[in-house]
Design a protein around this motif. Structure first.
Motif, PDB file in Angstrom:
ATOM      1  N   TYR A  12      -9.819   4.161  -6.133  1.00  0.00           N
ATOM      2  CA  TYR A  12      -9.326   2.843  -5.723  1.00  0.00           C
ATOM      3  C   TYR A  12     -10.460   1.812  -5.739  1.00  0.00           C
ATOM      4  CZ  TYR A  12      -5.213   5.422  -4.001  1.00  0.00           C
ATOM      5  OH  TYR A  12      -4.102   6.214  -3.888  1.00  0.00           O
ATOM      6  N   MET A  23      -4.577   2.045   1.520  1.00  0.00           N
ATOM      7  CA  MET A  23      -4.456   3.005   0.414  1.00  0.00           C
ATOM      8  C   MET A  23      -5.508   4.097   0.526  1.00  0.00           C
ATOM      9  SD  MET A  23      -3.672   0.493  -2.826  1.00  0.00           S
ATOM     10  CE  MET A  23      -3.896   1.790  -4.046  1.00  0.00           C
ATOM     11  N   ALA A  62       0.818  -1.225   0.000  1.00  0.00           N
ATOM     12  CA  ALA A  62       0.000   0.000   0.000  1.00  0.00           C
ATOM     13  C   ALA A  62       0.843   1.263   0.000  1.00  0.00           C
ATOM     14  CB  ALA A  62      -0.942  -0.003   1.201  1.00  0.00           C
TER      15      ALA A  62
END
Length: 196
Positions: free
Chosen positions: A55, A44, A13
């Motif tokens: 995302y 993230m 991440a």
């Protein structure tokens, strides 16, 4: 080994290439990988809340494409690819029971519950869907709805509540999603029972 794999996935991440890793992990999770994409998605989205929706979209698209790959493995390469993967994860017996007894409706329901709550594991259901010959377009629509609901709901939670919600997600979201999955399963069987 599983713990090391979890830690390695979590550490991705922080990398510049994290979005590519998210897409990769979400893709392989839906067909052959053990660790859920949430392990990468959550940190993230916490690190960059302004990108949480982006995302979620990446994870959803990659997860659905991975599911399609799992479907194709089940449909076209069960003996060559699917069987060894399922044996590796110790899921072959479960798979064989499901394959022999589950109707198309039940498999689609499992796709939704596994997409929302990993019950049963998504890779088992994507391969099962292909092996059972579930219509690919119906499969894709179901996967988009289930995986999209999970990732976009996580994005909303993380963007709205930030770091304080992380403990809740890690400890209790699975339980809540599992409860929703059980309710969906019970409703499915109740509707089937009353219609017969």
């Amino acid at each position: 080994m599983l713990r090391r794999l979890y830690i390695w996935t979590f550490q991705l991440a922080g990398r510049k290439s994290a979005q590519w890793w998210l897409a990769f992990i979400a893709f392989v999770e839906s067909s052959v990988f053990l660790i859920p994409a949430d392990v990468l998605f959550v940190p993230m989205a916490l690190a960059r809340p302004d990108r949480a929706w982006r995302y979620a979209l990446i994870a959803t698209v990659a997860s659905v494409l991975g599911g399609v790959a799992g479907w194709y493995i089940g449909y076209h390469a069960y003996e060559q690819l699917a069987k060894p993967v399922l044996e590796f994860y110790g899921k072959l017996d479960t798979f064989d029971r499901l394959r022999g007894s589950a109707s198309a409706d039940a498999i689609l329901l499992m796709l939704i519950t596994s997409g929302l709550a990993h019950l049963p594991p998504i890779k088992v259901v994507t391969i099962l869907s292909g092996a059972a010959g579930i219509n690919i377009w119906l499969f894709i629509v179901s996967a988009v709805l289930a995986r999209g609901a999970r990732f976009f709901f996580l994005a909303w939670l993380l963007q709205r509540y930030g770091e304080p919600i992380r403990h809740f997600i890690e400890k209790r979201l699975g339980l809540i999603a599992g409860t929703v999955a059980v309710i969906l399963i019970l409703l499915f069987f109740a509707v089937k029972y009353f219609h017969s």
